[in-house]
Design an enzyme around this catalytic site. Structure first.
Site, PDB file in Angstrom:
ATOM      1  N   ARG A 176       0.855  -1.178   0.000  1.00  0.00           N
ATOM      2  CA  ARG A 176       0.000   0.000   0.000  1.00  0.00           C
ATOM      3  C   ARG A 176       0.898   1.238   0.000  1.00  0.00           C
ATOM      4  O   ARG A 176       2.031   1.195   0.459  1.00  0.00           O
ATOM      5  CB  ARG A 176      -0.913   0.008   1.232  1.00  0.00           C
ATOM      6  CG  ARG A 176      -1.866  -1.175   1.294  1.00  0.00           C
ATOM      7  CD  ARG A 176      -2.667  -1.177   2.584  1.00  0.00           C
ATOM      8  NE  ARG A 176      -3.593  -2.310   2.631  1.00  0.00           N
ATOM      9  CZ  ARG A 176      -3.274  -3.521   3.074  1.00  0.00           C
ATOM     10  NH1 ARG A 176      -2.037  -3.748   3.517  1.00  0.00           N
ATOM     11  NH2 ARG A 176      -4.152  -4.495   3.084  1.00  0.00           N
ATOM     12  N   LYS A 188      -2.046  -2.709   7.579  1.00  0.00           N
ATOM     13  CA  LYS A 188      -3.467  -2.536   7.874  1.00  0.00           C
ATOM     14  C   LYS A 188      -3.975  -3.561   8.875  1.00  0.00           C
ATOM     15  O   LYS A 188      -4.780  -3.246   9.747  1.00  0.00           O
ATOM     16  CB  LYS A 188      -4.266  -2.646   6.567  1.00  0.00           C
ATOM     17  CG  LYS A 188      -5.726  -2.282   6.694  1.00  0.00           C
ATOM     18  CD  LYS A 188      -6.390  -2.293   5.333  1.00  0.00           C
ATOM     19  CE  LYS A 188      -7.856  -1.901   5.428  1.00  0.00           C
ATOM     20  NZ  LYS A 188      -8.518  -1.911   4.095  1.00  0.00           N
ATOM     21  N   HIS A 197      -3.709   3.274  -5.199  1.00  0.00           N
ATOM     22  CA  HIS A 197      -3.981   1.839  -5.123  1.00  0.00           C
ATOM     23  C   HIS A 197      -3.797   1.148  -6.472  1.00  0.00           C
ATOM     24  O   HIS A 197      -3.691  -0.077  -6.538  1.00  0.00           O
ATOM     25  CB  HIS A 197      -5.399   1.601  -4.607  1.00  0.00           C
ATOM     26  CG  HIS A 197      -5.466   0.545  -3.536  1.00  0.00           C
ATOM     27  ND1 HIS A 197      -4.736   0.613  -2.364  1.00  0.00           N
ATOM     28  CD2 HIS A 197      -6.158  -0.615  -3.464  1.00  0.00           C
ATOM     29  CE1 HIS A 197      -4.990  -0.439  -1.622  1.00  0.00           C
ATOM     30  NE2 HIS A 197      -5.833  -1.207  -2.269  1.00  0.00           N
ATOM     31  N   ARG A 218      -0.768  -1.070  -6.513  1.00  0.00           N
ATOM     32  CA  ARG A 218      -0.967  -2.371  -5.866  1.00  0.00           C
ATOM     33  C   ARG A 218      -1.710  -3.319  -6.808  1.00  0.00           C
ATOM     34  O   ARG A 218      -1.356  -4.483  -6.946  1.00  0.00           O
ATOM     35  CB  ARG A 218      -1.751  -2.163  -4.574  1.00  0.00           C
ATOM     36  CG  ARG A 218      -1.933  -3.389  -3.689  1.00  0.00           C
ATOM     37  CD  ARG A 218      -2.431  -2.891  -2.333  1.00  0.00           C
ATOM     38  NE  ARG A 218      -3.062  -3.903  -1.508  1.00  0.00           N
ATOM     39  CZ  ARG A 218      -2.411  -4.695  -0.654  1.00  0.00           C
ATOM     40  NH1 ARG A 218      -1.092  -4.614  -0.556  1.00  0.00           N
ATOM     41  NH2 ARG A 218      -3.061  -5.554   0.103  1.00  0.00           N
ATOM     42  N   HIS A 250      -3.570 -10.014   2.556  1.00  0.00           N
ATOM     43  CA  HIS A 250      -5.025 -10.142   2.703  1.00  0.00           C
ATOM     44  C   HIS A 250      -5.352 -11.185   3.770  1.00  0.00           C
ATOM     45  O   HIS A 250      -4.815 -12.293   3.741  1.00  0.00           O
ATOM     46  CB  HIS A 250      -5.671 -10.570   1.378  1.00  0.00           C
ATOM     47  CG  HIS A 250      -5.695  -9.491   0.354  1.00  0.00           C
ATOM     48  ND1 HIS A 250      -5.824  -9.739  -1.002  1.00  0.00           N
ATOM     49  CD2 HIS A 250      -5.617  -8.141   0.469  1.00  0.00           C
ATOM     50  CE1 HIS A 250      -5.820  -8.598  -1.664  1.00  0.00           C
ATOM     51  NE2 HIS A 250      -5.706  -7.619  -0.797  1.00  0.00           N
ATOM     52  N   TYR A 289      -8.156 -11.201  -8.459  1.00  0.00           N
ATOM     53  CA  TYR A 289      -7.114 -11.213  -9.488  1.00  0.00           C
ATOM     54  C   TYR A 289      -6.971 -12.572 -10.176  1.00  0.00           C
ATOM     55  O   TYR A 289      -6.188 -12.718 -11.109  1.00  0.00           O
ATOM     56  CB  TYR A 289      -5.769 -10.840  -8.863  1.00  0.00           C
ATOM     57  CG  TYR A 289      -5.779  -9.515  -8.127  1.00  0.00           C
ATOM     58  CD1 TYR A 289      -5.783  -8.312  -8.827  1.00  0.00           C
ATOM     59  CD2 TYR A 289      -5.798  -9.476  -6.740  1.00  0.00           C
ATOM     60  CE1 TYR A 289      -5.788  -7.094  -8.157  1.00  0.00           C
ATOM     61  CE2 TYR A 289      -5.804  -8.264  -6.057  1.00  0.00           C
ATOM     62  CZ  TYR A 289      -5.808  -7.079  -6.765  1.00  0.00           C
ATOM     63  OH  TYR A 289      -5.817  -5.882  -6.093  1.00  0.00           O
TER      64      TYR A 289
END
Length: 330
Positions: free
Chosen positions: A198, A221, A275, A278, A301, A310
């Site tokens: 990020r 995060k 973003h 990323r 994630h 993706y």
């Protein structure tokens, strides 16, 4: 409390305190009144099952403050979250928390959306308030059910994930390298494109985060450290960069990045400014034959569901359809 009245000695007590059941009775003399008061207090202490549950008269603002002191102030985004919650309290007119109903919250939701709030933003607000009650229940600071847990969130259609092609990456990096007023933005973008980080993670890098060809992202995060390999060339380039007085390599550079995107003539989907780097990394990784589980670890994630966005970019994604559809056997 016992007091003398014109009718006799009146006992008026609430053994369980404010909000508990009230007992009142008049006796001919003080001794009987005292005996009855002692009996009632003793009975309520021995057997409380039959006593109506004590009312919780705390307002929603008090509940939010209790949550903040017990848990919220330790969150990385505590200021923004606390501010949003206080704004919700004001909009809901600060009801007694025990009287907050799904109907009240649904009315508030309609007003917010009619006022222009996006469905995604409201889902975030709903999640914040639901998390407050869930945490207080876990801490035994809220005894009842979560008043907003039964309310379903809006289903949001998947957004287009923008990513840059090779020509756009070259144009963008050229513009960022030539940025006159910001010497950091070019390297931040290269870190994001090389690691899938990020923007904020790359922007906050310190010398201690780079060791033996690996970048360690610490303040992530989900609070979990990620260690991502980088090339020797990129490591040398970063370590040759001047360190700021705050101990970081880079300063705030999102504005410079936005200007660089505009100069490069690149159009991005709404809400996907930095973003896009990323997304570009993840797209390139899958198009090159990368493994979806490995990508999940690289991006950090918590749920594979996020990474699966993706999956369709993999060269062999759903290739089995051509071999296993029913027409093949006709």
């Amino acid at each position: 409390m016992i007091k003398k009245t014109t009718s006799g000695w009146q006992v008026d007590i609430q053994p369980q305190g404010r909000g508990g059941k009230r007992f009142r009775k008049i006796f001919a003399n003080l001794a009987e009144a005292k005996n009855w008061e002692a009996f009632i207090r003793s009975s309520t202490n021995k057997d409380q099952d039959w006593i109506p549950e004590k009312k919780d008269l705390r307002k929603l603002s008090e509940i939010i403050k209790i949550w903040y002191e017990a848990h919220g102030k330790n969150l990385s985004n505590e200021r923004d979250t606390y501010s949003r919650l206080k704004n919700m309290v004001t909009a809901l007119k600060d009801p007694i928390a025990d009287q907050l109903t799904p109907q009240m919250f649904t009315k508030y939701r309609s007003e917010r959306i009619e006022g222009g709030l996006s469905l995604n933003s409201f889902n975030r607000e709903h999640s914040y308030l639901r998390a407050v009650f869930n945490e207080l229940i876990r801490l035994n600071l809220w005894k009842k059910a979560n008043p907003v847990s039964a309310i379903r969130q809006f289903k949001i259609a998947d957004k287009e994930l923008g990513y840059l092609d090779a020509d756009e990456i070259k144009r963008l990096l050229t513009e960022l390298l030539d940025a006159e007023k910001n010497s950091d933005v070019y390297l931040i973008a290269k870190v994001c494109l090389s690691t899938g980080s990020r923007w904020s993670e790359a922007e906050n890098l310190r010398p201690s985060n780079i060791k033996k060809g690996v970048i360690e992202f610490i303040n992530t995060k989900n609070k979990k450290m990620r260690a991502i390999p980088i090339s020797k060339e990129l490591q040398d380039e970063i370590q040759a960069h001047d360190v700021k007085e705050n101990g970081r390599y880079f300063g705030s550079s999102m504005g410079a990045f936005k200007s660089g995107v505009a100069r490069a003539g690149i159009a991005l989907p709404d809400g996907q400014l930095t973003h896009v780097l990323r997304h570009t990394f993840a797209s390139s990784f899958m198009q090159g034959g990368g493994n979806i589980l490995t990508l999940q670890k690289i991006l950090g994630h918590q749920s594979l569901h996020m990474t699966m966005r993706y999956a369709h970019l993999a060269p062999t994604h759903l290739e089995a359809v051509k071999l296993l559809n029913p027409l093949v056997n006709l």
